[in-house]
Scaffold this active site. Structure first.
Site, PDB file in Angstrom:
ATOM      1  N   GLU A   1      64.129  19.894  19.932  1.00  0.00           N
ATOM      2  CA  GLU A   1      64.598  21.067  19.191  1.00  0.00           C
ATOM      3  C   GLU A   1      65.208  22.078  20.147  1.00  0.00           C
ATOM      4  OE1 GLU A   1      61.300  23.093  17.453  1.00  0.00           O
ATOM      5  OE2 GLU A   1      62.481  24.819  16.805  1.00  0.00           O
TER       6      GLU A   1
ATOM      7  N   ASP B   1      55.395  25.565  16.202  1.00  0.00           N
ATOM      8  CA  ASP B   1      55.320  26.674  15.246  1.00  0.00           C
ATOM      9  C   ASP B   1      55.877  26.214  13.900  1.00  0.00           C
ATOM     10  OD1 ASP B   1      58.000  26.490  15.650  1.00  0.00           O
ATOM     11  OD2 ASP B   1      58.236  28.429  16.649  1.00  0.00           O
TER      12      ASP B   1
ATOM     13  N   ASP C   1      58.715  26.804  12.330  1.00  0.00           N
ATOM     14  CA  ASP C   1      60.073  26.268  12.386  1.00  0.00           C
ATOM     15  C   ASP C   1      60.085  24.854  12.955  1.00  0.00           C
ATOM     16  OD1 ASP C   1      61.302  28.374  11.245  1.00  0.00           O
ATOM     17  OD2 ASP C   1      62.019  29.286  13.121  1.00  0.00           O
TER      18      ASP C   1
ATOM     19  N   ASP D   1      58.957  22.653  18.740  1.00  0.00           N
ATOM     20  CA  ASP D   1      58.010  23.716  19.050  1.00  0.00           C
ATOM     21  C   ASP D   1      56.791  23.613  18.144  1.00  0.00           C
ATOM     22  OD1 ASP D   1      59.704  24.717  20.921  1.00  0.00           O
ATOM     23  OD2 ASP D   1      60.561  26.271  19.623  1.00  0.00           O
TER      24      ASP D   1
END
Ligand code: 0RA
Length: 634
Positions: free
Chosen positions: A425, A500, A502, A498
């Site tokens: 990403e 998180d 997103d 990541d």
């Protein structure tokens, strides 16, 4: 027991079951979670055989506190009379001899030769203890076994007017890696069985925890209810599920189908309740008939003109959700995973039934017919547009020379077996990964921002997304019907995002794409998720990493009273290349999560929920699964 009391035949019996204990994987697939669950399916399949033959309408499966499992049915009960050849009760032979189940079964449909159907003796062999209770011929009979051997004789007990079989087994901890049954896996399976056997009641009880759980599955609409259930989160194009059935002396077939506004096809086929994931003659009969009948109708009604080309199979199946269920006396299962139906007579049987009945249905319901045909025409236009786009991209990449995407940092060896690709990403994390990697066998493809949600777009649009194009060309194996696993350039495709929200979203988008357009890649076990740490915990001497909050608590306990520095990683980009290598990319120290789609039905449901059009089911799903569930658990 005295060794001398066995005759020659009995010795082969014992050898049979010791082979099961020696190589359990050969009989139940694995000694992990999958194999453990197969023990239950094996016993339940026998009860379902009774139901298919018309003798049983009630099955109960209970997960007990002591890790044992009880399966009770109201079938005929396993026969208890002595078998002349063995001079032992039939029930003992069924439980101690491989494949003995079918011998006394006589007529009726059998779940045999498929994924399971190895016989309850296999369950017995792999259980440290098994209790059987048969209600039959006016009495309750019971017997106990250990690791496949009887420890008591069959005992005739109280009188009864009822009939049926109850089996309680204790999976052997010497054989199985863990004994933890997953309620969700069992419930979806039991639900599926109840859908496929109209009117059969299956109760699932979990008594392992204080509160306990109990669910009853019984569907008087059978596979029509099944299709309605699968479409709950989809937007349907007609009100009633279309349903056909037919029967002859040795075969039964049922089909339920519903068109939705979506773009993927969700067709599931079963033979004798076994999910035939590799398809077979029943599925090809169905597909052939749908294509032909819809074309015939469109031409007869001048919707397709003489000059127009026929609609293709993929056009008439876009957005189609369907269940095909056949039951037959002697199913032949073929293919790599023995989940492809081979009986050639079934193709014509299904094909002619669907040809006739679908034509009838369309004739009687012109407005439904019109809606369906419009959807198919739409799909065919989109397909032609996609083809043009694809031809263009092909030409373009030819003109540009080499077809690998510019952003790909490829590895130097070219043996796919040893090659890995990280889908990363963001460009900055991609940059760190390029520095961190071992360039001999690790390739890096950075992906910018959110990739397209493939659940909401047609192939045409999907192919015009640069990020998707880059993934397709980098993997080298093609897409959809052009997919060929032999051409895959990496046997590990590792998604690294990541830690998180997103990141989770992007991961799901990539997985959805792979699941819908390259499912074989997932089935082959080539798709993984990288596990970057969430925290770095440093003291004067050491650096540690925590991959979840529990790790972090453990480290805090370990260093209690000492000075430590905790850094939370907000993204991959915050790690320097050495840290990224050490924690997430070095095969010696990293942990990868392998993606396994145990059940395509569940996956289809999850993807429709997470990525589809309806907001309400998605909100509910996220609320229900908010705590740390990712779809790898399924
Ligand atoms: C052998 C023969 C028959 C039934 C069964 C086995 C049987 C096995 C299991 C396992 C769990 N529940 C079961 N119910 C039945 C046929 C019985 C007959 O012909 O009467």
């Amino acid at each position: 027991m005295e060794k001398t009391s066995y005759d020659a035949k009995d010795i082969t019996v014992l050898e049979g079951l010791s082979a099961v204990r020696k190589r359990p994987g050969m009989y139940i697939g694995s000694t992990g979670t999958r194999g453990l669950h197969h023990l239950i399916y094996e016993v339940v399949d026998n009860s379902i055989d009774e139901a298919m033959s018309g003798y049983c309408d009630n099955i109960m499966v209970a997960l007990n506190k002591d890790n044992s499992v009880t399966v009770i049915d109201n079938g005929r009960g396993i026969p208890i009379k002595n078998i002349d050849r063995y001079k032992r009760p039939a029930v003992e032979i069924v439980l101690t001899k491989l494949h003995a189940g079918g011998k006394f079964g006589g007529s009726g449909y059998k779940v045999s030769g498929g994924l399971h159907g190895v016989g309850v003796s296999v369950v017995n062999a792999l259980s440290e203890k098994l209790l059987v209770e048969v209600r039959r011929d006016g009495y309750i009979y019971s017997q106990e076994y250990s690791r496949g051997k009887p420890v008591t004789d069959l005992v005739k007990g109280e009188k009864t007017k009822t009939h049926g079989t109850a089996i309680t087994f204790y999976p052997d901890p010497e054989i199985f890696e863990d004994l933890d049954y997953k309620y969700e896996i069992l419930s979806s399976r039991m639900k599926e069985m109840a859908f496929l056997n109209r009117g059969l009641k299956i109760t699932l009880i979990d008594q392992r925890e204080e509160e306990g759980k109990k669910e009853e599955y019984r569907y008087d609409g059978g596979i029509v209810d099944f299709v309605n259930y699968l479409c709950e989160k989809k937007d349907c194009l007609h009100k009633n599920v279309i349903y056909f059935q037919n029967k002859d002396a040795d075969h039964e077939m049922e089909i339920a189908m519903q068109y939705t506004s979506g773009y993927s096809e969700s067709i599931f086929s079963f033979a004798n309740n076994i999910n035939t994931t590799e398809g077979g003659t029943h599925l090809s009969g169905f597909k052939g008939a749908v294509t032909r009948t819809i074309n015939d109708y469109a031409r007869a009604n001048n919707i397709l003109k003489e000059k127009d080309e026929n609609l293709l199979g993929e056009d008439v199946r876009e957005g189609l959700t369907a269940i095909i269920s056949v039951k037959l006396k002697d199913p032949q299962f073929e293919g790599q995973t023995k989940t492809k139906l081979g009986n050639s007579e079934i193709k014509g049987f299904v094909e002619s039934t669907v040809n006739t009945k679908l034509a009838e249905m369309l004739g009687e319901n012109p407005s439904v017919a019109r809606t369906i045909i419009n959807k198919c025409l739409d799909a065919s236009r989109a397909r032609n547009a996609a083809k043009k786009a694809r031809d263009l991209t092909r030409k373009k990449s030819l003109l540009e020379g080499g077809s690998l995407p510019g952003k790909l940092a490829d590895c130097s060896i070219n043996d796919p077996k040893f090659s890995e690709i990280y889908l990363v990403e963001g460009d900055s994390a991609g940059g760190s990964a390029k520095q961190a990697r071992d360039r001999r066998f690790q390739a890096i493809l950075p992906l910018r921002g959110k990739i397209l949600n493939v659940e909401k777009a047609r192939l045409h649009k999907i192919l015009s997304s640069q990020e998707i194009q880059a993934i397709i060309t980098a993997l080298g194996s093609g897409i959809a019907e052009d997919f060929n696993i032999e051409n895959t350039r990496y046997h590990k495709v590792i998604i690294m995002t990541d830690a998180d929200v997103d990141g989770a979203h992007i991961r799901t988008l990539i997985l959805t794409f792979l699941y819908r357009y390259m499912p074989e890649l997932i089935k082959a076990g080539y798709v993984y998720i990288a596990q970057p740490p969430l925290y770095q915990v440093k003291n004067a001497k050491e650096v540690n990493y925590a991959y979840n909050d529990r790790d972090l608590d453990d480290l805090k306990k370990k260093y209690r009273g000492k000075r430590i520095n905790v850094q939370q990683y907000k993204g991959l980009g915050e790690m320097d290349p050495e840290q990224l290598w050490e924690t997430t990319m070095n095969p010696e120290t990293r942990t990868l999560l392998k993606i396994e789609v145990e059940d395509a039905l569940i996956a289809d449901d999850v993807f429709s929920t997470l990525m589809g059009d309806k907001v309400e089911p998605r909100r509910k799903f996220i609320e229900k699964n908010a705590r740390g569930v990712s779809f790898i658990d399924i």
